[in-house]
Enzyme design. Structure first.
Site, mmCIF file in Angstrom:
data_model
loop_
_atom_site.group_PDB
_atom_site.id
_atom_site.type_symbol
_atom_site.label_atom_id
_atom_site.label_comp_id
_atom_site.label_asym_id
_atom_site.label_seq_id
_atom_site.Cartn_x
_atom_site.Cartn_y
_atom_site.Cartn_z
ATOM 1 N N HIS A 180 53.645 26.889 34.283
ATOM 2 C CA HIS A 180 52.295 27.407 34.041
ATOM 3 C C HIS A 180 51.366 26.321 33.536
ATOM 4 C CE1 HIS A 180 52.483 27.538 29.572
ATOM 5 N NE2 HIS A 180 53.770 27.634 29.797
ATOM 6 N N ARG A 206 51.776 33.512 26.537
ATOM 7 C CA ARG A 206 50.722 33.814 27.510
ATOM 8 C C ARG A 206 51.271 34.080 28.906
ATOM 9 N NH1 ARG A 206 47.634 28.314 26.546
ATOM 10 N NH2 ARG A 206 49.843 27.691 26.670
ATOM 11 N N CYS A 260 58.633 30.341 31.250
ATOM 12 C CA CYS A 260 58.469 29.697 29.945
ATOM 13 C C CYS A 260 58.426 30.737 28.838
ATOM 14 C CB CYS A 260 57.188 28.867 29.958
ATOM 15 S SG CYS A 260 56.964 27.865 28.463
ATOM 16 N N CYS A 267 51.054 24.000 29.680
ATOM 17 C CA CYS A 267 52.391 24.157 29.094
ATOM 18 C C CYS A 267 52.563 23.167 27.953
ATOM 19 C CB CYS A 267 53.454 23.924 30.166
ATOM 20 S SG CYS A 267 55.156 24.026 29.547
#
Length: 200
Positions: free
Chosen positions: A98, A43, A39, A101
């Site tokens: 993750h 982070r 993504c 998201c």
């Protein structure tokens, strides 16, 4: 806020000299073993999560770690996949979702994206994700969709001719991961192709 110029100065002063031999080799040698599709979320840092050195990962980052199904024509994601598999010869592809998201949250919660039409159009590549999502064992709808999305994107990835050829020849493994931001845990969802070690 992190000063990017100071960061570059520290890299040039401290990091690059300490890895001078590696960077000298990489100047003429580009042979990553893994294509990491993750993504765009700030982070999620593939090299940090996997503790990889420069040159080890070929990285494609998209909103929601989405991989459009193959269609002929110019497309940055398709070109990146084809280059990694057909030219660089990577032996594994990781699709990594993750926790928390934003893309999957928007879909799970039905956010109004009328003011962001490009995002709404892009998220249509996650339409099949709900079919792969099963909420169980206390997982939320967002958690289930994150996992379902990884599975759906692996299916989409296999539509790319270079990937299909490599899978058929047994030279490529596809892996599906979910990275949990607060704990740092990585859960392996799917492995296809050659055997790969499980994660903890």
């Amino acid at each position: 806020m992190h000063d990017l110029t100071e960061g570059v100065a520290r890299f040039q002063r401290d990091v690059h000299p300490a890895k001078a031999e590696l960077f000298a080799r990489l100047a003429s040698d580009h042979r990553p073993s893994t294509l990491f599709i993750g993504c765009s979320d700030a982070r999620v840092v593939p090299e940090l999560i996997t503790q990889s050195e420069p040159g080890e990962l070929f990285v494609i980052r998209t909103a929601g770690n989405l991989v459009p199904a193959y269609t002929p024509g110019a497309d940055a994601v398709t070109a990146g996949i084809e280059y990694a598999v057909a030219v660089l010869g990577v032996t594994q592809i990781v699709v990594c979702g993750h926790s928390a998201c934003g893309a999957m949250t928007a879909l799970a919660e039905g956010h109004d994206l009328s003011g962001a039409p490009a995002i709404a159009d892009w998220l249509r590549h996650a339409d099949a994700s709900r079919a792969h999502s099963v909420a169980a064992n206390g997982t939320t709808e967002v958690d289930a969709l994150v996992r379902g999305n990884v599975r759906a994107q692996l299916t989409s990835l296999a539509t790319h001719p270079s990937v299909a050829r490599a899978l058929a020849s047994g030279t490529l493994t596809l892996r599906g991961w979910v990275y949990d931001i607060p704990t740092g845990r990585v859960e392996e969802l799917v492995t296809s192709g050659r055997p790969a070690p499980a994660l903890v």
